[in-house]
Every structure is written in C-alpha cells, then in structure tokens.
Design a protein around this motif. Structure first.
Motif, PDB file in Angstrom:
ATOM      1  N   SER A  69       0.842  -1.186   0.000  1.00 26.04           N
ATOM      2  CA  SER A  69       0.000   0.000   0.000  1.00 26.04           C
ATOM      3  C   SER A  69       0.883   1.245   0.000  1.00 26.04           C
ATOM      4  O   SER A  69       1.913   1.272   0.670  1.00 26.04           O
ATOM      5  N   PRO A  70       0.478   2.269  -0.757  1.00 29.35           N
ATOM      6  CA  PRO A  70       1.278   3.500  -0.823  1.00 29.35           C
ATOM      7  C   PRO A  70       1.460   4.117   0.559  1.00 29.35           C
ATOM      8  O   PRO A  70       2.453   4.790   0.814  1.00 29.35           O
ATOM      9  N   LYS A  71       0.513   3.834   1.466  1.00 27.48           N
ATOM     10  CA  LYS A  71       0.587   4.423   2.794  1.00 27.48           C
ATOM     11  C   LYS A  71       1.871   3.997   3.499  1.00 27.48           C
ATOM     12  O   LYS A  71       2.568   4.804   4.096  1.00 27.48           O
ATOM     13  N   THR A  72       2.182   2.705   3.431  1.00 26.08           N
ATOM     14  CA  THR A  72       3.410   2.216   4.061  1.00 26.08           C
ATOM     15  C   THR A  72       4.634   2.652   3.272  1.00 26.08           C
ATOM     16  O   THR A  72       5.638   3.067   3.843  1.00 26.08           O
ATOM     17  N   LEU A  73       4.531   2.566   1.957  1.00 24.65           N
ATOM     18  CA  LEU A  73       5.688   2.892   1.125  1.00 24.65           C
ATOM     19  C   LEU A  73       6.045   4.369   1.246  1.00 24.65           C
ATOM     20  O   LEU A  73       7.208   4.750   1.103  1.00 24.65           O
ATOM     21  N   ALA A  74       5.027   5.213   1.508  1.00 24.27           N
ATOM     22  CA  ALA A  74       5.293   6.649   1.643  1.00 24.27           C
ATOM     23  C   ALA A  74       6.334   6.897   2.721  1.00 24.27           C
ATOM     24  O   ALA A  74       7.172   7.793   2.603  1.00 24.27           O
ATOM     25  N   ALA A  75       6.301   6.072   3.792  1.00 25.78           N
ATOM     26  CA  ALA A  75       7.266   6.255   4.878  1.00 25.78           C
ATOM     27  C   ALA A  75       8.689   6.103   4.357  1.00 25.78           C
ATOM     28  O   ALA A  75       9.590   6.828   4.765  1.00 25.78           O
ATOM     29  N   PHE A  76       8.859   5.162   3.417  1.00 27.44           N
ATOM     30  CA  PHE A  76      10.210   4.957   2.886  1.00 27.44           C
ATOM     31  C   PHE A  76      10.627   6.115   1.996  1.00 27.44           C
ATOM     32  O   PHE A  76      11.799   6.507   1.974  1.00 27.44           O
ATOM     33  N   ALA A  77       9.662   6.672   1.246  1.00 32.81           N
ATOM     34  CA  ALA A  77       9.988   7.840   0.431  1.00 32.81           C
ATOM     35  C   ALA A  77      10.413   9.000   1.334  1.00 32.81           C
ATOM     36  O   ALA A  77      11.384   9.715   1.051  1.00 32.81           O
ATOM     37  N   LEU A  78       9.683   9.166   2.458  1.00 31.38           N
ATOM     38  CA  LEU A  78      10.061  10.219   3.412  1.00 31.38           C
ATOM     39  C   LEU A  78      11.439   9.927   3.995  1.00 31.38           C
ATOM     40  O   LEU A  78      12.259  10.829   4.183  1.00 31.38           O
ATOM     41  N   GLY A  79      11.698   8.645   4.266  1.00 31.12           N
ATOM     42  CA  GLY A  79      13.005   8.248   4.793  1.00 31.12           C
ATOM     43  C   GLY A  79      14.113   8.592   3.811  1.00 31.12           C
ATOM     44  O   GLY A  79      15.187   9.043   4.204  1.00 31.12           O
ATOM     45  N   LEU A  80      13.832   8.380   2.527  1.00 30.98           N
ATOM     46  CA  LEU A  80      14.814   8.705   1.497  1.00 30.98           C
ATOM     47  C   LEU A  80      15.132  10.195   1.515  1.00 30.98           C
ATOM     48  O   LEU A  80      16.298  10.609   1.481  1.00 30.98           O
ATOM     49  N   MET A  81      14.057  11.020   1.602  1.00 31.54           N
ATOM     50  CA  MET A  81      14.242  12.479   1.670  1.00 31.54           C
ATOM     51  C   MET A  81      15.130  12.849   2.866  1.00 31.54           C
ATOM     52  O   MET A  81      16.060  13.640   2.768  1.00 31.54           O
ATOM     53  N   LEU A  82      14.792  12.241   3.999  1.00 29.75           N
ATOM     54  CA  LEU A  82      15.509  12.528   5.236  1.00 29.75           C
ATOM     55  C   LEU A  82      16.983  12.152   5.090  1.00 29.75           C
ATOM     56  O   LEU A  82      17.888  12.931   5.428  1.00 29.75           O
ATOM     57  N   PHE A  83      17.229  10.943   4.559  1.00 32.26           N
ATOM     58  CA  PHE A  83      18.598  10.462   4.407  1.00 32.26           C
ATOM     59  C   PHE A  83      19.371  11.377   3.468  1.00 32.26           C
ATOM     60  O   PHE A  83      20.494  11.799   3.778  1.00 32.26           O
TER      61      PHE A  83
END
Lengths: 428, 459
Positions: free
Chosen positions: B423-437
């Motif tokens: 679900s995009p909802k869970t995957l969104a967290a990883f996209a945010l993590g990528l931004m953060l990293f």
C-alpha cells in the motif's frame, strides 16, 4: 587622521572607552546568561521529572480481612485446576462488603469494589497457592489500591481537596475512613520492579522492559564491540592510503550523522522483510543498534589507538614482531581502556535510543518477561514512550519513575566510563 | 540436526583441530630438536588448522541460515497452481501452509494447501539433513586436509595473519555495507511508491492525508501524498530549535573558552554536557507534559490562541537538546585558534570582547558553521520529541503556536502498527526516509566541505 594631534587621539579613545567597556560587560553577561540557561535547563528537567515520578515508588495499599471461604470460592481443595476456576473476585468483594456493611445498590457497590485493584484476586490466588492450608481461614491482606484511588490519596499531600478524577465523594469518604483507621497506607511499590507492562497503572511494572533492554544491549555489545575494534585496528594500523580506505572513512563519518530513525527503516526493510527475522525481538533491535553505534565505537577506538605512542610499535618491531603481533600483543592491550570507555558511551547511547526500535515493532504491548533474544520484547525507552501516551493520570507518575530508572542507569554507565578513563588511561 | 547442536558440534571440531595442530607442531619441534626449527610457533599451527576447519563451514552455515527460508518458500509457492495476485494474499496463503506444516490446524485446508504443506515439511527435513552433512563434511574435510599438508616448513603465522587481516578488512567494510543497506532499503520501496504516486505530487503537493480507504467505494478513498506541509513543519521546528541552540550554545562555548576560570569551567561544562546524554524520549515527555502546557498558558495569558501540541514547545525543547552539541563543537574550534592571535589583538588595545568578536570568531568561523550545519541535520532527523510533542495534523502554517507535523513523525505514524507492503501508505514512509537520508547526507557533506575548505592552517 594626520590632522589629529596625539592629545586629540587620546581624547577620542577615552571617550569611546566607556561605550566599549559597556559592550564588554554586556558580552560577558550574555555568556554568563547562556551558561545559566543551560544549567537551569538541566535543573528544571531533573526536578520536573523527580517531582513527578517519586510518587510511583510508593503505592497506596488497602488492608482487608479476607476469608478463604470454600463456599464463595466454589472449590473444596487447593490444586492447579481448582485455583484456575476459584472465584477470588467474590472473596475480595465479600471482604469489602464486610468492611463497609451499609453499602447497598448497584452503583454504590460498583464504587466500593473499585477501591482495590483489579489485580487483587491474583494476589489472593498466589497466597493460597503458596499456603494451601489457608483454605477456610481468615487473614488480613494488603491489596494495591486502584489507580484512581492511588492518585487521589497521593494528591492529598499537595492540597486538602486532592485530585478527584473518577473518585466520587463516597469513595473519598471511604478512603478517609480507611486512612484514619490505618487500613490504608502508602507502602514501597515492589510491583513496579517485578511486573511487566499492564493496562492497569497499579499493576504495571518495568521488569519486562528492563530485561528487554538488557538482552538488546547484550546483542549490541557482542556485535558492535568486536566489529568496531577490528575496523578501527584496520583503519588505524593497516589500511593503505587508497580509494577504498577513503570511501570507508567517508562512510563512517556520514553514518555517525545519519538520523537514527533511518536505521530503523533499514532494520524493517532488511532484517524483518528480507531475512524474515522475528518482529519485536531483541535480536533485531540489537542488530539495528549495532549499526547505529558502530561509528561511535570505531571513532573512539581509533582515538585510543592513536594515543599509543609510536615508540611502542617501533620497539616491538625492532624485537622482530610481525605487524599483526605488534598490534595484537602490544598496541591493543594499551589502547583497551580507551576502547572500553568508548564502548560504554556507545552502549549508553544505545540504551536511550527509541525511534529505530519503534520501526521494528518493539512497541507492541508485551506483558511477559522475555526469555531469549528472539522473544517479543520491549525496551525501557519504548516503555516510557508507551506510558507517556496512556490516558490514565497514574501513568504520568509511572512514566517519570521509569525515566528516573533509565537516567540512573545512564548516569552509572557514563560515570563508570569517566572513572575507567581516569583510572586506566596512561599519559605517555 | 538442529542448528544450535550443529553449531556446538562445529565449535567442538574447531577446538579439536586446534589441539591436533598444536600437538603436531610440538611433536615436530621435539623430533627436530627445538622450537626454532619450526617456521612458526605451535599456536599458529593450531590456529591455522582451526581456521580451516571452522571458518568456511561457519560462513556457509551463516549464508544457509540467511537464505534457506526464502528459497524454500519460493520452491513451495512455485509448485502451487492458482496463487492469489496480491502480496498480502500470498503471505496469508504461505502462513496457512506453514501453520498446517507445524501441526496447528485451523479449519479444513484445501487439497492444494495440504499438498504444499507436505512439500514444505519434506523440503525442510531435506534442507536440515543436507545442511548438517555439507557443514560437517566441509569442516572435517578442510581440517583433515590441513593436517595432512602439515609440515614444519608451512609458514603458519603468515597464513593466519592473512586471514586475520581479511577479517579486519571485512569489519571495516561493514560501514560501507550499512550505507548500501540503507540506500537499497529506502530506494527500492521509494521507487515502488513513486510508481503509484508521481514524484512531482509528492514533492510539491500541498495536501497530506495518507489514510487509504479499506473499501474502494469509501469516501476519500485515495490518500493525498503532498509532502510540502511536512517539509515546512520540519523546517519550522528545526528553525525554532536553532534559534535557541545556536546563540546559547555559541555564547556558552565562548564564555567557557575565553572568560571562565578553571573552576567554573570544570563545573559548568559537565553540567551542560548532561543535556547531551539525556535520551530523546525523556525530552519528548518533558516537552509534551511540561513545556507544551506552559507555552499554551503563556500564549493564552497574552491573548493568543495556542494548540496543546505546538511547534514552539517541540522546537524549544529540541533546542535545549542541541545546546551541548553546538557548544562542544564550537568549544573545540575556539580552542584551536592560536593564543598568538588573541595576544596580538589585546596588545593593540582591543577589549576582551572585541578580541573575541573581531579576531577569534572570524578565525573559528568555518568550524562553527560546520558545527551548526551538523546541528541542523540532527534537528531535522530528531524523532521522539516531535512525535510526542508536535502533533500529527499536517497543517501548512507559519504560526509556531499551531500544531505541525514533521517528516519523522509521519514515518513513525505510518510504520507503527500493522503494515502492508503493497500500500502506498506504508511505502510513503520509505519515500520520506529517502528524503531525510538525502538531506542529512547533503548537509553533512557541505559541513565537512566548509570545514575543510575554509579552515586556516595555523601550525
């Protein structure tokens, strides 16, 4: 400037002096104010937490005269099976009704029953299991009071009214009556140190979280210390100057500044999704924290290796030792105190870490004390986070007390690191 | 054989191998008339044999444990005719098969599940036997081979040291492996996320509400993934934190380095460093239960509306947390400025504060800027304080008294609890993590670069 005579110059300087000195004083004052702000922040933080949490180390208890009446319990002998079915709740209620005989009506009775913790029947069960001959006897037993009563009774110290919350006037009157006759007392709260988590504040304890933290830290230490020391030895003593070494150095410096939550994402994607390790397990928590503390340990171990003077290496080399022997037999033992100090500081950092552990599912509600590194567990900081989120007012006190326990562990660890450094470190 | 038993057996074999190698070397030394006729000390012969006996088998065992479950799973699932289409469906089916194979029967399983469960059981048994045989054969074979090749001329020390060196290199490379791991884990999931949500919408969208509907016909069934409110929220909280931390941290570093007597320094410095050792969850609790109500009270008393979870409270507390970070980094660079510069300025008649402001600070500036940038990256990545005190509502606001949400808060809320990995909802967290990293990576690079490029060499 050439137009001015020496006297005029001096005059101008003297005129400006007052202003410059004022600035000097201001600057100095700002410095003192900053220091004071920092010290004040420490003081406020600690007094706030201690004043909120010290209450949790005592628990309001109620003494009741209970009768292990076989008729009420519904059993005729004490064994495994009958203990499971026995109606201990009925015994507790009977005891409460006997203490306050005038109570009638449904809602009034409900209030009466809610004076003691819902864990009271388990207290009785344990007593009867330990002493089967109590069946049919009467004895006086101290029960933990319900969390609302506990909060109310403790708040009486601060104000005459006290914090009522869900405590009704009738209940307050009962509490006063019990307190006057010495049947309601604050006693040292052992439950807090022997129980796991619970939805009921008066039954919640930090034992499970402490054991979870211990297991997680053991995994972290067992992995990060050898790997960190080995990496430091390689980089400091063997690494040739080349691209690969540069890449490693850049990576270590960067990892030291990567936010901890990103390590949690790594743990979730790789350890849990890819390798299918169990969720909420100290093993995975330890692995994630290992990756997180490695840079700290590597950096401090390198500093310790650097502090060993080259003359030691040269002397060993001159006696015919190989480079590996020089490092393992001479440099490493001399650098060990510094490395241990670094490891303790790294462990203290890992002990206080919360965010990456939330990612790998260590936030689950876990009552049982974990028995191994693959059992579901929680750790102390996460327990603090969970309790801080709970609506019951009594959990504020528990949270602060758990913070006090966590902080005292950290203080002990850091103090021992400082002590170790002072005691063992050699000045060359 | 069970893995722990196998592991213990392997350990025993290694010990035996060490003993045999050691005694062979001793015997050889005796027959040749002394230790100096050996190419290496007996311990090295022992270690050499033990390494050959244990290390390859251990590596194989580790790799086996890491990869056997996925391989067995793909074998079992590959044999099933009609699989569900979704990942969640396949996961469910597989756990059903696993349960059946483990003997926990729920309901009446279909014939296909039964067959798969039998296949799983037989595969697992075969894998276990195969594992035992291969590991033991490898260990015994290599150990025996090394012993057969034993001779006093074998340069055992060099060989052992080569292996040790290899171990050291591997450990040092763990850092690279970690970075690669982080990149892979956030990158792959982010790419999957960007398949369902366009990158432009994620980066420039103004609306964030990641709730996905359970049924297709539900109201608001598609979540909105515009991350701008999160970015502004993060920036606001970090900015407030820096407003507190930079002046206070810098001034206290200056005072401690330039003005304070030794006694004050030795007392005040550790007290301020305590702030660095307090876990962030403690700060979060402090922010949520003490500072936030206080901020709210003050705001109301001067006639302002304040939310109970305000950016200001989180930012203030985060600032306090970062003070020791700024102050110790600045302290280092200020102390690195040579005394001769100060003496020169004082000799020309400047006051103490003029010396500091016009000579010491400019000389130390690159280091201070680098330290502040590192502090910013720490503020952006800080999680617990904002999770506990900043709130969840993705408000696009410039008012610090309102509640805002940050990148880290959203990562935590999206990932704590049940997750589905499609679900995009869970995957969104990883996209945010990528931004953060990426953003912390860039900040660190700039910080290191600034320090390196503009540092004056005084030695």
């Amino acid at each position: 400037m050439t137009d001015l005579t020496q006297d005029q110059v001096r005059e101008r300087i003297e005129q400006s002096l007052a202003g410059r000195h004022r600035k000097e004083k201001l600057f100095r004052g700002l410095g003192i104010a900053s220091i004071a702000f920092g010290v004040l922040a420490v003081l406020v933080l600690f007094t706030d937490i201690i004043s909120k949490g010290s209450g949790a180390f005592v628990q309001t208890t109620v003494q009741l005269e209970v009768t292990y009446d076989p008729a009420v319990l519904g059993i005729d002998k004490v064994d495994e099976e009958s203990l499971t079915w026995a109606n201990f709740t009925g015994v507790v209620r009977e005891a409460l009704r006997e203490r306050f005989p005038g109570v009638s009506g449904r809602s009034e009775k409900r209030e009466l029953y809610s004076l003691v913790s819902t864990g009271a029947p388990f207290t009785l069960r344990n007593r009867l299991e330990a002493n089967p001959e109590l069946l049919g006897q009467t004895e006086k037993v101290w029960f933990a009071a319900d969390d609302d009563v506990d909060t109310f009774y403790k708040s009486l110290d601060d104000s005459a009214e006290g914090f009522r919350g869900r405590t009704s006037d009738q209940m307050a009157a009962w509490v006063a009556q019990l307190a006057d006759s010495g049947e309601l007392k604050k006693r040292f709260n052992t439950t807090f140190f022997t129980n796991g988590d619970s939805r009921e504040p008066e039954q919640a304890g930090i034992r499970a979280a402490l054991v979870g933290s211990l297991l997680t830290l053991m995994v972290t230490l067992a992995l990060s210390f050898p790997i960190g020391v080995a990496a430091a030895i390689y980089l400091e003593e063997f690494a040739p100057k080349n691209r690969w070494t540069d890449l490693i150095e850049v990576n270590i410096n960067n990892l030291a500044a990567v936010p901890s939550i990103v390590f949690g994402l790594l743990g979730l994607a790789i350890f849990i999704n890819f390798f299918e390790l169990p969720r909420s397990a100290p093993l995975v928590g330890g692995l994630v924290l290992t990756l997180m503390t490695l840079p700290t340990i590597i950096i401090s171990s390198r500093a310790a290796l650097k502090a060993v003077p080259p003359s030691i290496r040269e002397a060993a080399m001159g006696m015919g030792a190989s480079r590996m022997q020089v490092v393992l037999h001479h440099v490493l033992p001399l650098a060990m105190p510094g490395m241990l100090t670094g490891a303790i500081i790294g462990m203290a950092q890992a002990l206080g870490e919360t965010a990456p552990l939330l990612m790998i599912g260590m936030v689950a509600f876990i009552v049982d004390v974990p028995g191994g590194v693959t059992d579901p567990a929680t750790v102390l900081p996460v327990q603090i986070f969970l309790w801080a989120d709970s609506p019951e007012r009594a959990f504020v006190e528990k949270t602060s007390a758990a913070i006090m326990v966590l902080l005292s562990f950290l203080i002990v660890m850091n103090a021992s690191a400082v002590w170790l450094r002072k005691k063992l470190e050699r000045r060359w | 054989m069970q893995t722990p038993t196998l592991f213990a057996l392997l350990l025993l074999l290694v010990l035996v191998a060490y003993g045999t190698g050691f005694s062979r070397a001793l015997a050889a030394a005796r027959s040749r008339g002394g230790m100096r006729n050996l190419a290496a000390l007996p311990t090295y012969y022992g270690t050499h044999t033990a390494l050959w006996c244990g290390l390859p088998a251990l590596i194989l065992l580790g790799a086996w444990l890491a990869f056997d479950d996925p391989i067995i799973r793909s074998l079992v699932m590959g044999a099933i005719e009609d699989k569900p289409d979704t990942i969640a469906g396949r996961d469910l089916l597989y756990s059903q098969i696993q349960n059946l194979a483990a003997g926990n029967l729920f309901g009446e399983p279909s014939a296909q599940v039964k067959a798969a469960a039998e296949r799983l059981t037989s595969l697992q048994a075969a894998a276990s036997t195969l594992q035992t045989i291969i590991v033991l054969v490898l260990s015994l074979g290599l150990g025996a081979f090394t012993l057969l090749r034993f001779s006093p001329e074998v340069r055992a020390r060099e060989k052992v040291e080569k292996v040790l060196r290899g171990v050291l290199v591997t450990c040092a490379s763990a850092a690279i492996l970690t970075t690669v791991g982080i990149l892979l884990s956030v990158l792959f999931e982010s790419l999957r996320f960007f398949q369902s949500v366009p990158v432009t919408e994620f980066l420039f969208g103004l609306h964030w509400s990641p709730q996905m509907a359970l049924r297709a016909d539900q109201v608001g069934s598609s979540g909105a993934f515009g991350a701008v409110p999160l970015f502004t929220g993060t920036l606001m909280v970090s900015a407030i934190a820096m407003f507190v931390a930079v002046p206070v941290g810098l001034m206290s570093a200056i005072y401690l380095a330039e003005y304070a007597s030794n006694r004050v320094r030795s007392l005040a410095k550790p007290v301020i460093e305590i702030l660095a050792g307090v876990p962030t969850v403690v700060y979060g609790f402090f922010a949520a239960l003490t500072v936030a109500p206080f901020v709210r009270e003050v705001a109301t008393s001067i006639g302002l509306q304040a939310s109970s979870e305000s950016a200001l409270a989180a930012g203030l507390v985060m600032g306090v947390m970062i003070i020791p970070f700024v102050s110790s980094l600045s302290d280092d660079v200020i102390n690195a400025v040579p005394q001769s510069l100060r003496d020169g300025a004082l000799g020309l008649g400047s006051t103490h504060s003029e010396t500091v402001r016009k000579v010491v600070i400019p000389a130390a500036l690159p280091g201070i800027v680098g330290g502040v940038l590192l502090a910013v990256s720490r503020a952006i990545g800080e999680t617990m304080i904002v999770v506990m005190a900043a709130g969840l509502a993705a408000n696009l606001t410039a008012n610090p008294l309102e509640s805002v949400t940050t990148v880290t808060v959203q990562i935590v809320t999206l990932l704590v609890g049940d997750q589905e990995f499609d679900s995009p909802k869970t995957l969104a967290a990883f996209a945010l993590g990528l931004m953060l990293f990426l953003s912390t990576l860039v900040l660190n690079f700039i910080a290191l670069h600034v320090v390196k490029k503009y540092r004056e060499q005084y030695d």
